[in-house]
Design an enzyme around this catalytic site. Structure first.
Site, short mmCIF file in Angstrom:
data_model
loop_
_atom_site.label_atom_id
_atom_site.label_comp_id
_atom_site.label_asym_id
_atom_site.label_seq_id
_atom_site.Cartn_x
_atom_site.Cartn_y
_atom_site.Cartn_z
N HIS A 47 33.93 32.40 48.15
CA HIS A 47 32.70 32.31 47.34
C HIS A 47 32.06 30.92 47.49
O HIS A 47 30.85 30.79 47.60
CB HIS A 47 33.00 32.52 45.85
CG HIS A 47 33.47 33.89 45.48
ND1 HIS A 47 34.61 34.09 44.73
CD2 HIS A 47 32.95 35.12 45.71
CE1 HIS A 47 34.77 35.39 44.51
NE2 HIS A 47 33.79 36.03 45.11
N LYS A 71 36.59 45.98 37.09
CA LYS A 71 37.99 45.71 37.43
C LYS A 71 38.65 45.09 36.21
O LYS A 71 37.97 44.59 35.33
CB LYS A 71 38.06 44.70 38.60
CG LYS A 71 37.31 45.15 39.82
CD LYS A 71 36.70 43.98 40.58
CE LYS A 71 35.53 44.44 41.42
NZ LYS A 71 34.62 43.39 41.80
N ARG A 81 32.23 40.12 54.18
CA ARG A 81 33.44 39.66 54.87
C ARG A 81 33.83 40.58 56.00
O ARG A 81 34.33 40.15 57.03
CB ARG A 81 34.62 39.62 53.87
CG ARG A 81 34.50 38.56 52.82
CD ARG A 81 35.46 38.84 51.70
NE ARG A 81 35.20 40.15 51.11
CZ ARG A 81 35.75 40.61 50.02
NH1 ARG A 81 36.66 39.89 49.41
NH2 ARG A 81 35.45 41.79 49.54
N SER A 130 38.95 37.91 45.22
CA SER A 130 39.45 37.53 43.89
C SER A 130 40.59 38.44 43.47
O SER A 130 41.57 38.00 42.87
CB SER A 130 38.33 37.62 42.84
OG SER A 130 37.32 36.72 43.13
O1 PNS Z 1 31.70 40.52 42.67
P1 PNS Z 1 31.28 41.94 42.44
O2 PNS Z 1 32.08 42.55 41.32
O3 PNS Z 1 31.29 42.76 43.69
O4 PNS Z 1 29.74 41.87 41.94
C1 PNS Z 1 29.02 43.04 41.64
C2 PNS Z 1 27.76 42.68 40.83
C3 PNS Z 1 28.13 41.93 39.60
C4 PNS Z 1 26.83 41.86 41.70
C5 PNS Z 1 27.06 44.02 40.46
O5 PNS Z 1 27.97 44.87 39.83
C6 PNS Z 1 25.85 43.82 39.56
O6 PNS Z 1 24.78 43.45 40.02
N1 PNS Z 1 26.02 44.06 38.22
C7 PNS Z 1 24.95 43.89 37.25
C8 PNS Z 1 24.45 45.24 36.73
C9 PNS Z 1 23.47 45.85 37.71
O7 PNS Z 1 22.41 45.32 37.99
N2 PNS Z 1 23.86 47.00 38.28
C10 PNS Z 1 23.09 47.67 39.30
C11 PNS Z 1 23.43 47.08 40.65
S1 PNS Z 1 22.64 47.90 41.97
#
Ligand code: PNS
Length: 166
Positions: A22, A48, A97, A135
């Site tokens: 990150h 998670k 990745r 993570s």
């Molecule tokens: O590190 P992650 O868990 O892969 O991140 C995912 C994240 C937080 C970027 C995604 O779940 C997100 O944008 N959540 C906010 C809610 C939202 O906007 N959901 C629609 C996404 S298309």
């Protein structure tokens, strides 16, 4: 002549905890944006089991990037596109990745594009030595007593130790 407005990028994620991968993506994103907001989501699409609270994750990221004036850390609830709009962000940064990341990332990018067409998602690629770090693996290896010192910064390592000893 008015100055060109700064390009603000948003780097959203769960960051539970922030890894060297990150960190690499965040630093690379400063090559395409003037300022970066690292945004810790309260609601992740793939929920998670959390180790650190959102507040702890924000504090850790602030510690990792202390002194980096172009990076700010925040948490957000609700939709990413709403937070991006509120922050005046033109770009969303995500790290890729491996090909296995692609399907999920493409789906999210296209959904966000549908919700807020003027917001562009940019995928950045980490250095090869970071490409297997996640993570969730850091949490698992640390919980089982493995050495994660090369996958996270010293501040994160220290907090992981405290958390798992508690
Ligand atoms: O590190 P992650 O868990 O892969 O991140 C995912 C994240 C937080 C970027 C995604 O779940 C997100 O944008 N959540 C906010 C809610 C939202 O906007 N959901 C629609 C996404 S298309």
């Amino acid at each position: 002549m008015s100055p060109t407005p700064a390009t603000v990028a948003l780097y959203p994620g769960s960051f539970d905890p922030i890894t060297r991968g990150h960190e690499d993506i965040a630093r690379r994103s400063l090559r395409v944006a003037d300022r970066l907001v690292i945004a810790v989501a309260h609601t992740a699409t793939h929920a998670k089991r959390g180790l650190f609270s959102v507040e702890e994750r924000v504090a850790l990221i602030e510690e990792v990037f202390a002194g980096e004036e172009r990076i700010r850390v925040a948490s957000f609830e609700g939709l990413l596109v709403d937070f991006a709009r509120a922050q005046g962000a033109a770009l969303v940064i995500r790290g890729l990745r491996a090909i296995s990341d692609f399907e999920y990332e493409l789906q999210m990018a296209q959904m966000n594009q549908e919700l807020l067409p003027e917001l562009e998602t940019i995928f950045l690629v980490p250095e090869v030595r970071h490409s297997f770090i996640s993570s969730s693996l850091v949490r698992e290896v640390a919980t089982l007593g493995g050495d994660v010192s090369s996958f996270v910064s010293p501040a994160v390592l220290a907090r992981l130790g405290e958390k798992l000893d508690a």
